[in-house]
Enzyme design. Structure first.
Site, mmCIF file in Angstrom:
data_model
loop_
_atom_site.group_PDB
_atom_site.id
_atom_site.type_symbol
_atom_site.label_atom_id
_atom_site.label_comp_id
_atom_site.label_asym_id
_atom_site.label_seq_id
_atom_site.Cartn_x
_atom_site.Cartn_y
_atom_site.Cartn_z
ATOM 1 N N HIS A 1 0.828 -1.216 0.000
ATOM 2 C CA HIS A 1 0.000 0.000 0.000
ATOM 3 C C HIS A 1 0.869 1.274 0.000
ATOM 4 O O HIS A 1 0.539 2.264 0.648
ATOM 5 C CB HIS A 1 -1.014 -0.021 1.152
ATOM 6 C CG HIS A 1 -0.439 -0.043 2.533
ATOM 7 N ND1 HIS A 1 -1.056 -0.700 3.586
ATOM 8 C CD2 HIS A 1 0.669 0.524 3.070
ATOM 9 C CE1 HIS A 1 -0.343 -0.520 4.679
ATOM 10 N NE2 HIS A 1 0.701 0.220 4.388
ATOM 11 N N HIS B 1 -1.910 5.115 9.457
ATOM 12 C CA HIS B 1 -0.585 5.736 9.611
ATOM 13 C C HIS B 1 -0.746 7.075 10.325
ATOM 14 O O HIS B 1 -0.488 8.134 9.756
ATOM 15 C CB HIS B 1 0.071 5.924 8.249
ATOM 16 C CG HIS B 1 0.229 4.644 7.463
ATOM 17 N ND1 HIS B 1 -0.812 4.018 6.828
ATOM 18 C CD2 HIS B 1 1.324 3.874 7.235
ATOM 19 C CE1 HIS B 1 -0.370 2.914 6.220
ATOM 20 N NE2 HIS B 1 0.914 2.805 6.449
ATOM 21 N N HIS C 1 10.678 -3.407 3.749
ATOM 22 C CA HIS C 1 11.140 -2.025 3.635
ATOM 23 C C HIS C 1 11.479 -1.452 5.001
ATOM 24 O O HIS C 1 10.942 -1.888 6.022
ATOM 25 C CB HIS C 1 10.126 -1.129 2.924
ATOM 26 C CG HIS C 1 8.800 -0.908 3.605
ATOM 27 N ND1 HIS C 1 7.937 -1.932 3.941
ATOM 28 C CD2 HIS C 1 8.167 0.231 3.987
ATOM 29 C CE1 HIS C 1 6.839 -1.430 4.473
ATOM 30 N NE2 HIS C 1 6.954 -0.109 4.536
ATOM 31 N N GLU D 1 4.550 -4.876 8.715
ATOM 32 C CA GLU D 1 3.204 -4.748 8.120
ATOM 33 C C GLU D 1 2.731 -6.061 7.510
ATOM 34 O O GLU D 1 1.529 -6.293 7.360
ATOM 35 C CB GLU D 1 3.205 -3.662 7.029
ATOM 36 C CG GLU D 1 3.335 -2.254 7.567
ATOM 37 C CD GLU D 1 3.235 -1.192 6.473
ATOM 38 O OE1 GLU D 1 3.046 -0.032 6.821
ATOM 39 O OE2 GLU D 1 3.360 -1.536 5.270
#
Ligand SMILES: [Fe+2]
Length: 319
Positions: free
Chosen positions: A12, A59, A196, A243
């Site tokens: 995403h 977030h 990441h 995530e």
């Protein structure tokens, strides 16, 4: 009866949303990424789900460090796009499905998963970017193709839920959906990742080997994947790679054995590896793909392999 027909895993990455919103999808850098979702969009148009459950993380848009629910289920009638610092994304307000969402809340909470119920919630790129990737660009004044039930998972502040907890929650969601009396085809999204790390000495970390093994296990051996501890995600996939546990909610809501419809993986998008997978439950009334002979065919092969391995001495690889 409602039923979950398929699960979708998708990164995403916020920059993907910015590329869509700013008309950059045809630029070579971005086209490489968007072209990987063209088949998925065709699959989605053909599948026409009645409802989507989207597992994502907020977030610091709807929540902040002052209050972070581990699992928060959106039971509202609609979810406006959040302002993430440069105005809300120009996408339609997400319409919810309050009756099914409330039913899921009741079923799952009585099954001892203590969800936070959100009757008002804005949604950020964590949810709207995967929706764009699977549904395509949708004009702000139009409608998303189906109602959506958001499920926000805390993966931004320690401690996030374990992969196993996410996997078991997926099973509880499936049970809830299947006890809902309306005849609905439901798809469930797991979003985020893949590997990441945004900041610190390892910023820019991408681990393709880990990502591809994750996708393999997601498809074929999710129970093994559910046992992976947080520290392995952090070490191998970077701080934000955690995530990926959200994909296990999606996987838990599917059959043990699924058909992998499609997979796409590319590096990079912004500073992230982009992963995508579609896994479909097999129709329950039909024989498994290839008929029942398929399963029988594999048993002798596996048996033969084990016998052969026992008969031969271990190979020592020469350097
Ligand atoms: Fe994220």
């Amino acid at each position: 009866m409602a039923r979950i027909i398929a699960g979708i895993g998708s990164s995403h990455v916020p920059a993907i949303g910015a590329a869509i919103d700013n008309g950059k999808t045809e630029e070579p850098y971005w086209k490489r990424i968007f072209s990987g979702f063209e088949k998925s969009q065709a699959w989605m148009r053909e599948t026409k789900p009645d409802v989507a459950i989207v597992v994502y993380n907020d977030h610091a848009s709807a929540f902040s460090v002052e209050m972070i629910p581990t699992f928060a289920l959106g039971c509202a009638a609609e979810f406006p796009p959040a302002d993430e610092g440069w105005g809300p994304r120009p996408v339609p307000v997400v319409k919810g499905y309050p009756s099914l969402a409330s039913h899921i809340a009741q079923s799952v909470i009585l099954d001892e998963f203590d969800l936070t119920i959100c009757n008002k919630m804005e949604v950020d790129h964590g949810m709207t970017v995967p929706m764009n990737l699977l549904f395509g660009k949708v004009d702000k004044n139009a409608h998303w193709p189906c109602p959506v039930i958001p499920l926000a998972v805390n993966v931004v502040m320690y401690p996030p839920p374990t992969g196993h907890r996410c996997y078991m929650l997926g099973k509880a969601i499936r049970k809830a959906v299947e006890s809902y009396p309306e005849d609905l085809n439901v798809v469930i999204f797991g979003t985020g990742g893949l590997s990441h790390q945004i900041s610190g000495p390892r910023a820019g970390l991408i681990n393709s080997k880990w990502d591809k093994a994750f996708l393999d296990n997601l498809s074929k051996d999710p129970q093994k994947l559910a046992k992976v501890p947080h520290v392995d995600y952090m070490r191998e996939a970077g701080a934000e790679g955690i995530e990926m546990v959200m994909w296990l909610v999606m996987r838990g809501a599917l059959d043990d054995k699924v058909d992998e419809v499609y997979r796409f993986y590319t590096v990079p998008a912004s500073n992230t590896a982009v992963g995508h997978i579609i896994l479909a439950n097999r129709p329950r009334t039909a024989k498994p793909a290839g008929g029942y002979k398929h399963a029988a065919k594999h048993k002798p092969a596996a048996k033969h392999k084990r016998a052969a391995a026992r008969a031969k001495p271990a190979l020592i690889r020469s350097r």
